[in-house]
Design a protein around this motif. Structure first.
Motif, PDB file in Angstrom:
ATOM      1  N   MET A  49       0.830  -1.214   0.000  1.00 37.19           N
ATOM      2  CA  MET A  49       0.000   0.000   0.000  1.00 37.19           C
ATOM      3  C   MET A  49       0.855   1.250   0.000  1.00 37.19           C
ATOM      4  O   MET A  49       0.495   2.261  -0.625  1.00 37.19           O
ATOM      5  N   LEU A  50       2.009   1.201   0.682  1.00 36.73           N
ATOM      6  CA  LEU A  50       2.900   2.355   0.676  1.00 36.73           C
ATOM      7  C   LEU A  50       3.466   2.615  -0.718  1.00 36.73           C
ATOM      8  O   LEU A  50       3.569   3.767  -1.154  1.00 36.73           O
ATOM      9  N   LEU A  51       3.828   1.547  -1.435  1.00 41.52           N
ATOM     10  CA  LEU A  51       4.323   1.718  -2.806  1.00 41.52           C
ATOM     11  C   LEU A  51       3.239   2.287  -3.710  1.00 41.52           C
ATOM     12  O   LEU A  51       3.508   3.154  -4.552  1.00 41.52           O
ATOM     13  N   VAL A  52       2.006   1.809  -3.531  1.00 40.25           N
ATOM     14  CA  VAL A  52       0.883   2.356  -4.308  1.00 40.25           C
ATOM     15  C   VAL A  52       0.661   3.823  -3.961  1.00 40.25           C
ATOM     16  O   VAL A  52       0.386   4.654  -4.831  1.00 40.25           O
ATOM     17  N   TRP A  53       0.829   4.151  -2.669  1.00 40.13           N
ATOM     18  CA  TRP A  53       0.656   5.540  -2.232  1.00 40.13           C
ATOM     19  C   TRP A  53       1.708   6.453  -2.862  1.00 40.13           C
ATOM     20  O   TRP A  53       1.404   7.569  -3.281  1.00 40.13           O
ATOM     21  N   PHE A  54       2.960   5.955  -2.958  1.00 35.78           N
ATOM     22  CA  PHE A  54       4.024   6.738  -3.584  1.00 35.78           C
ATOM     23  C   PHE A  54       3.793   6.882  -5.092  1.00 35.78           C
ATOM     24  O   PHE A  54       4.032   7.945  -5.665  1.00 35.78           O
ATOM     25  N   TYR A  55       3.341   5.817  -5.736  1.00 41.98           N
ATOM     26  CA  TYR A  55       3.224   5.821  -7.199  1.00 41.98           C
ATOM     27  C   TYR A  55       2.050   6.678  -7.657  1.00 41.98           C
ATOM     28  O   TYR A  55       2.173   7.466  -8.603  1.00 41.98           O
ATOM     29  N   THR A  61      -7.259  10.017   3.945  1.00 43.45           N
ATOM     30  CA  THR A  61      -7.086   9.661   5.352  1.00 43.45           C
ATOM     31  C   THR A  61      -7.475   8.211   5.602  1.00 43.45           C
ATOM     32  O   THR A  61      -6.833   7.506   6.392  1.00 43.45           O
ATOM     33  N   ILE A  62      -8.522   7.748   4.923  1.00 41.65           N
ATOM     34  CA  ILE A  62      -8.962   6.352   5.100  1.00 41.65           C
ATOM     35  C   ILE A  62      -7.871   5.394   4.642  1.00 41.65           C
ATOM     36  O   ILE A  62      -7.618   4.367   5.287  1.00 41.65           O
ATOM     37  N   PHE A  63      -7.212   5.723   3.529  1.00 39.54           N
ATOM     38  CA  PHE A  63      -6.124   4.872   3.034  1.00 39.54           C
ATOM     39  C   PHE A  63      -4.989   4.813   4.053  1.00 39.54           C
ATOM     40  O   PHE A  63      -4.449   3.729   4.327  1.00 39.54           O
ATOM     41  N   ASP A  64      -4.632   5.937   4.638  1.00 39.11           N
ATOM     42  CA  ASP A  64      -3.580   5.960   5.659  1.00 39.11           C
ATOM     43  C   ASP A  64      -3.976   5.166   6.897  1.00 39.11           C
ATOM     44  O   ASP A  64      -3.155   4.446   7.475  1.00 39.11           O
TER      45      ASP A  64
END
Length: 370
Positions: A49-55, A61-64
């Protein structure tokens, strides 16, 4: 026609080989997933999920919350069994109880200070309000103890990684783990990174909620402001004005060597220009944290003052007092009179006064008891 059949056969063969390749890869991925523990799966999902967040640069906020929930689930799954193992041992239970006793002592002291700050008398005279203040202080101490625990874990994790690297050449690849536990070093490194990220998020959340702020005496604000003023007033020296000890200052013309000083000087000047902007952002965040901390403490004081007026104080007493006030008897000769006030200077809405008890029981019969 034969060429068309040949192309069609090549397409069918390629699709067949592609399906086999994907099937092998999917089987390998399934085997890898099944070989991981629950905590490792949580770390893997959170990292993905962090890689998707960076890309995709996701700002949700829900994703975090979901991402850090996986991290918390993984950390809890790994820490809780070890905590229970320590708890079931006599030395471990003694250490845990000692830590809880220290935290409880600090919480009680801070609650007593809050009561004294509101009413101006010792918290021993208001036992119920003291307990209510302790309840109000629990969120703050929960965050503080959680942050302290994460700091300790963060400081000890590099030692654990170093021990794994030192013991690996002699055949020791894991300790404190089951024999079938895979990817020990990689998991420890990922856990360390996520612990740092979680620590940062907790500190940011506590600051935004007002649970962590400036010290009451204002020393920290002065130190920070002076530090940033010094940094703002001291620009980074450029390469053309640097002096070496024991020699004269060198310039581009005196050096006699073609060096790319112009581009370096431009970069340094840009840094000097951007530095006040960064400082303004940091100071703005600091001021917002201080404002939220003051608002949070103000709400705590108001709740405590309301509790004291509604539940701790008495509307009727043997000691004389005004009709629009309530009383707490401190001793046989003194009372604490509480009155509502609409003054703008009074942020909690109540006024507290320690008065002498005027009662027929101590020889004062001139004033009627209200």
């Amino acid at each position: 026609m034969e060429k068309i059949y040949g192309i069609h056969n090549i397409y069918l063969a390629g699709r067949k080989h592609g399906r086999r390749f994907m099937a092998k890869r999917s089987i390998g991925a399934v085997r890898l997933w099944r070989s991981l523990t629950f905590a490792q799966r949580c770390y893997l999902v959170a990292t993905s999920m962090l890689l998707v967040w960076f890309y995709f640069d996701i700002n949700s906020t829900i994703f975090d919350v979901v991402m850090y929930s996986f991290v918390l689930a993984g950390l809890t799954n790994e820490v809780w069994p070890r905590f229970m193992l320590v708890w079931h041992s006599l030395p471990g239970k003694a250490a845990i109880l000692f830590i809880y006793a220290v935290i409880a002592n600090f919480a009680l002291a801070s609650a007593s200070g809050m009561v004294n700050d509101v009413v101006g008398v010792s918290a021993n005279a208001l036992p119920y309000s003291h307990n209510f203040a302790l309840i109000l202080m629990m969120p703050t101490w929960f965050f503080l103890t959680s942050i302290i625990a994460l700091v300790v874990v963060t400081l000890l994790t590099p030692l654990y990684l170093l021990a794994l690297l030192v013991l690996k050449p002699i055949g020791v690849r894991r300790f404190w783990h089951a024999p079938d536990y895979r990817f020990v070093f990689t998991t420890a490194l990922v856990r360390y990174i996520w612990t740092l990220a979680l620590l940062f998020e907790l500190i940011l959340l506590a600051a935004q909620a007002g649970l962590m702020g400036a010290y009451n005496n204002g020393v920290s604000e002065d130190i920070v402001s002076v530090t940033y003023e010094k940094e703002a007033s001291t620009p980074i020296p450029s390469s053309s004005s640097v002096q070496v000890e024991g020699s004269d200052s060198l310039t581009e013309d005196d050096a006699g060597v073609d060096t790319p000083t112009t581009s370096v000087k431009t970069v340094i000047d840009d840094i000097n220009k951007d530095q006040p902007d960064i400082e303004e952002d940091v100071l703005l965040l600091w001021e917002e944290a201080k404002a939220k901390n003051k608002a949070f403490k103000r709400s705590q004081r108001r709740l405590l003052a309301e509790f004291i007026y509604e539940f701790e104080s008495d509307s009727r007493s043997r000691c004389a007092h005004s009709d629009d006030s309530r009383v707490i008897e401190l001793n046989d000769y003194e009372i604490l009179q509480i009155t509502r006030t609409q003054s703008e200077d009074n942020e909690i809405g109540y006024q507290y006064e320690v008065l002498a008890c005027r009662s027929p029981g101590i020889g004062n019969t001139q004033t009627a008891v209200k």
